[in-house]
Write a protein that holds these residues in place. Structure first.
Motif, PDB file in Angstrom:
ATOM      1  N   THR A  43     -11.982  96.795 -17.974  1.00 10.37           N
ATOM      2  CA  THR A  43     -10.976  96.716 -19.018  1.00 10.37           C
ATOM      3  C   THR A  43     -10.015  95.601 -18.638  1.00 10.37           C
ATOM      4  O   THR A  43      -9.369  95.662 -17.597  1.00 10.37           O
ATOM      5  CB  THR A  43     -10.201  98.044 -19.132  1.00 10.37           C
ATOM      6  N   ILE A  44      -9.962  94.561 -19.484  1.00  7.68           N
ATOM      7  CA  ILE A  44      -9.115  93.412 -19.176  1.00  7.68           C
ATOM      8  C   ILE A  44      -8.154  93.187 -20.344  1.00  7.68           C
ATOM      9  O   ILE A  44      -8.576  93.146 -21.497  1.00  7.68           O
ATOM     10  CB  ILE A  44      -9.968  92.146 -18.956  1.00  7.68           C
ATOM     11  N   SER A  45      -6.876  93.061 -20.046  1.00  9.14           N
ATOM     12  CA  SER A  45      -5.910  92.866 -21.121  1.00  9.14           C
ATOM     13  C   SER A  45      -5.994  91.442 -21.640  1.00  9.14           C
ATOM     14  O   SER A  45      -6.609  90.573 -21.033  1.00  9.14           O
ATOM     15  CB  SER A  45      -4.498  93.147 -20.623  1.00  9.14           C
ATOM     16  N   GLN A  46      -5.353  91.231 -22.783  1.00  6.55           N
ATOM     17  CA  GLN A  46      -5.368  89.905 -23.391  1.00  6.55           C
ATOM     18  C   GLN A  46      -4.792  88.838 -22.466  1.00  6.55           C
ATOM     19  O   GLN A  46      -5.162  87.681 -22.528  1.00  6.55           O
ATOM     20  CB  GLN A  46      -4.561  89.963 -24.682  1.00  6.55           C
ATOM     21  N   GLN A  47      -3.884  89.273 -21.591  1.00  2.00           N
ATOM     22  CA  GLN A  47      -3.272  88.329 -20.663  1.00  2.00           C
ATOM     23  C   GLN A  47      -4.178  88.052 -19.466  1.00  2.00           C
ATOM     24  O   GLN A  47      -3.809  87.304 -18.565  1.00  2.00           O
ATOM     25  CB  GLN A  47      -1.928  88.867 -20.143  1.00  2.00           C
ATOM     26  N   ARG A  51      -7.449  95.938 -15.764  1.00  2.00           N
ATOM     27  CA  ARG A  51      -6.750  97.222 -15.783  1.00  2.00           C
ATOM     28  C   ARG A  51      -7.600  98.349 -15.251  1.00  2.00           C
ATOM     29  O   ARG A  51      -7.127  99.475 -15.156  1.00  2.00           O
ATOM     30  CB  ARG A  51      -6.320  97.557 -17.202  1.00  2.00           C
ATOM     31  N   SER A  61     -17.655 100.145 -27.893  1.00  2.00           N
ATOM     32  CA  SER A  61     -16.741  99.572 -28.893  1.00  2.00           C
ATOM     33  C   SER A  61     -17.449  98.525 -29.735  1.00  2.00           C
ATOM     34  O   SER A  61     -17.324  98.502 -30.952  1.00  2.00           O
ATOM     35  CB  SER A  61     -15.561  98.886 -28.212  1.00  2.00           C
ATOM     36  N   ASN A 258      -9.981  89.452 -27.698  1.00  2.00           N
ATOM     37  CA  ASN A 258     -10.583  90.699 -27.246  1.00  2.00           C
ATOM     38  C   ASN A 258     -11.516  90.404 -26.072  1.00  2.00           C
ATOM     39  O   ASN A 258     -12.659  90.030 -26.240  1.00  2.00           O
ATOM     40  CB  ASN A 258     -11.357  91.311 -28.421  1.00  2.00           C
TER      41      ASN A 258
ATOM     42  N   ASP B  98       0.355  89.601 -31.017  1.00  2.00           N
ATOM     43  CA  ASP B  98      -0.058  88.872 -29.811  1.00  2.00           C
ATOM     44  C   ASP B  98       1.134  88.221 -29.124  1.00  2.00           C
ATOM     45  O   ASP B  98       1.229  88.200 -27.898  1.00  2.00           O
ATOM     46  CB  ASP B  98      -1.097  87.799 -30.163  1.00  2.00           C
ATOM     47  N   MET B 101       3.237  90.722 -27.250  1.00  2.00           N
ATOM     48  CA  MET B 101       2.609  91.158 -26.011  1.00  2.00           C
ATOM     49  C   MET B 101       2.608  90.062 -24.942  1.00  2.00           C
ATOM     50  O   MET B 101       2.314  90.323 -23.789  1.00  2.00           O
ATOM     51  CB  MET B 101       1.153  91.563 -26.267  1.00  2.00           C
ATOM     52  N   ASP B 421      -9.327 100.034 -29.915  1.00  2.00           N
ATOM     53  CA  ASP B 421      -9.892  99.071 -28.981  1.00  2.00           C
ATOM     54  C   ASP B 421      -8.786  98.211 -28.361  1.00  2.00           C
ATOM     55  O   ASP B 421      -8.803  97.926 -27.165  1.00  2.00           O
ATOM     56  CB  ASP B 421     -10.908  98.192 -29.728  1.00  2.00           C
ATOM     57  N   TYR B 422      -7.842  97.824 -29.196  1.00  2.00           N
ATOM     58  CA  TYR B 422      -6.737  96.996 -28.712  1.00  2.00           C
ATOM     59  C   TYR B 422      -5.882  97.777 -27.713  1.00  2.00           C
ATOM     60  O   TYR B 422      -5.535  97.272 -26.644  1.00  2.00           O
ATOM     61  CB  TYR B 422      -5.882  96.540 -29.893  1.00  2.00           C
ATOM     62  N   ARG B 424      -6.772 100.391 -25.969  1.00  2.00           N
ATOM     63  CA  ARG B 424      -7.545 100.673 -24.763  1.00  2.00           C
ATOM     64  C   ARG B 424      -7.421  99.512 -23.772  1.00  2.00           C
ATOM     65  O   ARG B 424      -7.266  99.715 -22.573  1.00  2.00           O
ATOM     66  CB  ARG B 424      -9.016 100.880 -25.129  1.00  2.00           C
ATOM     67  N   GLN B 425      -7.449  98.285 -24.306  1.00  2.00           N
ATOM     68  CA  GLN B 425      -7.454  97.133 -23.404  1.00  2.00           C
ATOM     69  C   GLN B 425      -6.055  96.635 -23.049  1.00  2.00           C
ATOM     70  O   GLN B 425      -5.873  95.988 -22.033  1.00  2.00           O
ATOM     71  CB  GLN B 425      -8.247  95.992 -24.036  1.00  2.00           C
ATOM     72  N   ASN B 426      -5.084  96.898 -23.916  1.00  2.00           N
ATOM     73  CA  ASN B 426      -3.785  96.257 -23.705  1.00  2.00           C
ATOM     74  C   ASN B 426      -2.606  97.180 -23.468  1.00  2.00           C
ATOM     75  O   ASN B 426      -1.571  96.734 -22.986  1.00  2.00           O
ATOM     76  CB  ASN B 426      -3.462  95.359 -24.908  1.00  2.00           C
ATOM     77  N   SER B 427      -2.758  98.455 -23.852  1.00  2.00           N
ATOM     78  CA  SER B 427      -1.607  99.336 -23.731  1.00  2.00           C
ATOM     79  C   SER B 427      -1.313  99.643 -22.269  1.00  2.00           C
ATOM     80  O   SER B 427      -2.226  99.909 -21.489  1.00  2.00           O
ATOM     81  CB  SER B 427      -1.878 100.630 -24.489  1.00  2.00           C
ATOM     82  N   THR B 428      -0.044  99.602 -21.892  1.00  2.00           N
ATOM     83  CA  THR B 428       0.310  99.927 -20.516  1.00  2.00           C
ATOM     84  C   THR B 428       0.513 101.423 -20.363  1.00  2.00           C
ATOM     85  O   THR B 428       0.253 101.989 -19.318  1.00  2.00           O
ATOM     86  CB  THR B 428       1.594  99.198 -20.084  1.00  2.00           C
TER      87      THR B 428
END
Lengths: 291, 430
Positions: A43-47, A51, A61, A258, B98, B101, B421-422, B424-428
């Motif tokens: 799991t990799i964030s947009q930045q 994670r 997904s 994404n 975006d 964030m 999906d967003y 899952r990947q970005n939420s802290t």
């Protein structure tokens, strides 16, 4: 006779010579590939912050988004439209011009032409030609079709554009292959009373079949990876009907940021590419020497 | 060895070129999406700044066209990884999530921009839990464009609601002897922007996703199904479509300008383009966006773009201050159809008399002032995908008879999928 130390220097030299391409391959092919495959399970964030381990979540997904299977469908449909059309037209052009004649050069020149036009400008020209109901194409064909605004026809226009893009190179390959056929055989056939058509079917086509399969593979690869013309001509529209796999990838990776989808699609595409390469390689074993 | 050194050097040279960009200290770079009239006017604003305030401060502002609004976002995100960011970029609501964030955005609040001069609704449009994200500059709103010549001949006024439009569709639309439509009453397939109004205005104020349309925190839950708003819209819209005078297309501009459609929805800043494309073939009128039903009183949201800052300096602030000056705002609004971002322009006698003389431009201003400022643009991930999925669902319902409930649940599920999906990947906060 070579001694062991001779071989070492020989090998050493080879490695040194290999080095530059090896470094480039590792930097620009292997490293990103390994990173993508690993990324598809993280799991990799947009930045870009890792994670944690995602297991198969990225794959789940991806496949639960109905647009992804749809993009595979569109790509296959595109290949089905484009591949036969492209093969038939380039082969026809090559057959018609395979003998050198006094004015044949003009036709050859015209057929080479698409190669000299850049992909994006050709896409823009197509966009203008097919734009709206008052388009140039509608005027010429006397039709009333919103080519780029209805799902079926938009993909067809894309297939035609694809033909234009691949035509030049495929034509050159086929033409040179035709012209490399041993003239003695052709003359012998003519002496035996074989007509033009008979010579073509029984001698020339079998002679060029290896090159023909090469052009088909090249075209299939281009079709599988088509994205830039989609970006310019239809932007995936109308109603997401021309989104191909690579365009879907572009949307997810570059538009939406994404990272999960990005590395997952890369991994899947690589697997497909490996399968295709294996197919080519197995052909190559039998045929390559004939080219 | 030589053979190796050369390619290696070449690669290094290329890499340093690619990393490039020795940005000059005294240049402010602005990435934008303006074309045509908008780009001419924007360039003239930059020129006049460079010749006056800019000269005094020793700075030059340089505008760089970077494609459509969402292309600017794509490029900003790509540039962020390579320190090639501009000082300022004009981007629309689809960029907000975006940007919110991101760690490279300098919010308008952090930059110390004086926001007291701004129109409250414009501030609200770009406010998040991080404060005001960006400086509203090219604000616009959705308006109804109609063929006034046709409407006048039919003796009808622009519809107030979708149902009213349904009732007059056959009056402003036209069929030939064979029953083929030669003029549609309306061209276009509503999507995120239009639904921002069609859904947002319902019951005075409705949201598409939670967190007040994603402005506060990350959006986690889609609301269009549970609130019944999308269903309500689809029912009215289907009835409108069933008159046979509605054309599903994404090219409404050309359909309208060529006279093949009597009305369309478009942004107020399209007025110059619509006038140019129409070329005087008929008289254009503008009106409020028809309401979904009688209770949909929320009005429209402020759309268009804002200026996102990526560097903070006195020079940038001086430039922003210049852009927000009444004089500049008036000129910008009067030549482009954008809404002035500064509140005081709305009371400026010169601007008021301009609106008096140019009723086309007046609609957006009146409509915005009459709207609930809480009706805001939608900030959600995968904006592009959701935009097109809306159109696909609406087309399925209208053209292929897809069950409305099914379409609503499919659409809601699609948005929810993107949110999940967003997150899952970005939420802290898991």
């Amino acid at each position: 006779m070579l001694t062991l130390s001779d071989m070492r220097t020989e090998n050493g030299k080879a490695y040194v010579l290999l080095m530059p391409s090896l470094i480039l391959a590792v930097m620009f092919s292997f490293y990103p590939l390994v990173k993508s495959v690993a990324g598809s399970f993280l799991t990799i964030s947009q930045q870009g912050e890792v994670r944690g381990f995602a297991g198969l979540m990225n794959y789940i997904s991806l496949f639960s988004d109905p647009a992804f299977p749809a993009s595979i469908r569109h790509t296959l449909l595109f290949i089905l439209m484009f591949l036969p059309l492209n093969t038939a037209l380039t082969l026809l052009a090559a057959i018609l011009t395979r003998r050198k004649t006094r004015w044949g050069g003009i036709a050859e020149y015209i057929f080479f032409m698409p190669m000299a036009v850049s992909l994006s400008s050709l896409s823009l020209i197509f966009r203008e030609m097919f734009r709206g109901r008052v388009s140039v194409i509608n005027q010429i064909l006397d039709t009333d079709i919103a080519w780029l605004d209805s799902p079926g026809t938009a993909l067809l226009v894309l297939a035609f554009l694809g033909v234009f893009l691949d035509f030049g190179i495929d034509y050159i390959l086929l033409l040179s292959s035709f012209r490399r056929i041993d003239r003695n055989i052709l003359e012998a056939a003519a002496l035996d009373g074989a007509g033009n058509l008979r010579t073509l079917i029984s001698i020339e086509l079998p002679e060029i079949r290896t090159m023909l399969s090469v052009t088909v593979f090249l075209a299939a690869k281009d079709a599988l990876l088509i994205s830039a013309p989609v970006m310019i001509l239809t932007q995936g529209g109308p109603f997401r009907s021309t989104e191909t796999i690579m365009y879907y990838y572009y949307l997810e990776a570059f538009r939406s940021g994404n990272r999960g989808a990005e590395s997952t699609i890369t991994t899947l595409i690589t697997i497909i590419a490996v399968i295709i390469m294996a197919m080519i390689a197995s052909r190559r074993k039998n045929d390559w020497k004939n080219i | 060895m030589k053979r190796i050194i050369l390619p290696v050097l070449l690669v290094l040279a290329l890499a340093s070129l690619a990393a490039g960009g020795n940005r000059e200290e005294n240049t402010i770079t602005v990435w934008h999406q303006f074309t045509g009239v908008h780009s001419q006017v924007f360039d003239s604003i930059l020129d006049s700044f460079n010749e006056t305030t800019g000269k005094e401060l020793g700075v030059t502002v340089e505008g760089v066209y970077q494609g459509a609004a969402n292309d600017v976002l794509t490029k900003v995100k790509a540039a962020a990884g390579s320190s090639g960011l501009p000082d300022i970029a004009a981007m629309d609501a689809t960029s907000c999530l975006d940007m919110k964030m991101s760690d490279y955005l300098v919010t308008a609040d952090d930059a110390g921009i004086d926001t007291s001069v701004l129109l409250p609704a414009a501030v609200r449009a770009f406010t998040s839990e991080r404060g005001l994200l960006a400086v509203p500059f090219c604000c616009s709103s959705l308006i109804l464009y109609y063929n006034k010549t046709v409407f006048d001949e039919a003796g009808v006024t622009p519809p107030r609601t979708i149902d009213e439009f349904t009732a007059i569709a056959d009056k402003v639309g036209e069929k030939d002897g064979d029953g083929n439509v030669v003029r549609y009453a309306f061209a276009g397939t509503p999507t995120t922007y239009e639904l921002g109004a069609f859904i947002g205005a319902q019951k005075g104020l409705s949201y598409m996703v939670d967190g007040k349309n994603g402005h506060f925190g990350l959006p986690r839950k889609v609301l269009i199904e549970s609130d019944g708003t999308f269903r309500n819209f689809l029912e009215h819209w289907k009835a409108f479509y069933d008159t046979g005078y509605v054309l599903n297309t994404s090219d409404q501009m050309n359909e309208f300008a060529s006279g093949r459609a009597a009305a369309m929805l478009n942004s107020s800043d399209s007025i110059p383009s619509v006038e140019r494309l129409t070329g005087g073939r008929f008289e254009i009128g503008t009106a409020f966006v028809p309401m979904t039903d009688e209770e949909a009183t929320g009005g429209v949201n402020i759309g268009g773009s804002a200026l996102f800052l990526f560097t903070s300096s006195d020079a940038v602030n001086a430039f922003i201050e210049y852009l927000l000056s009444d004089e500049c705002q008036r000129m910008w609004a009067e030549s482009t159809g954008y809404l002035p971002a500064s509140a005081s322009v709305y009371e400026d006698p010169g601007f008021l008399s301009f609106l008096e003389e140019n009723p086309l431009y007046r609609t957006a201003v009146d409509q915005t002032l009459a709207s609930n400022p809480e009706v805001t643009g939608i900030w959600m991930p995968s904006g592009y995908q959701i935009y097109h999925t809306y159109q696909s669902e609406i087309r399925e319902v209208t053209e292929n008879g897809k069950d409305i409930d099914q379409a609503v649940s499919d659409m809601a599920a699609f948005i929810q999928l993107q949110l999940d999906d967003y997150n899952r990947q970005n939420s802290t906060a898991q």
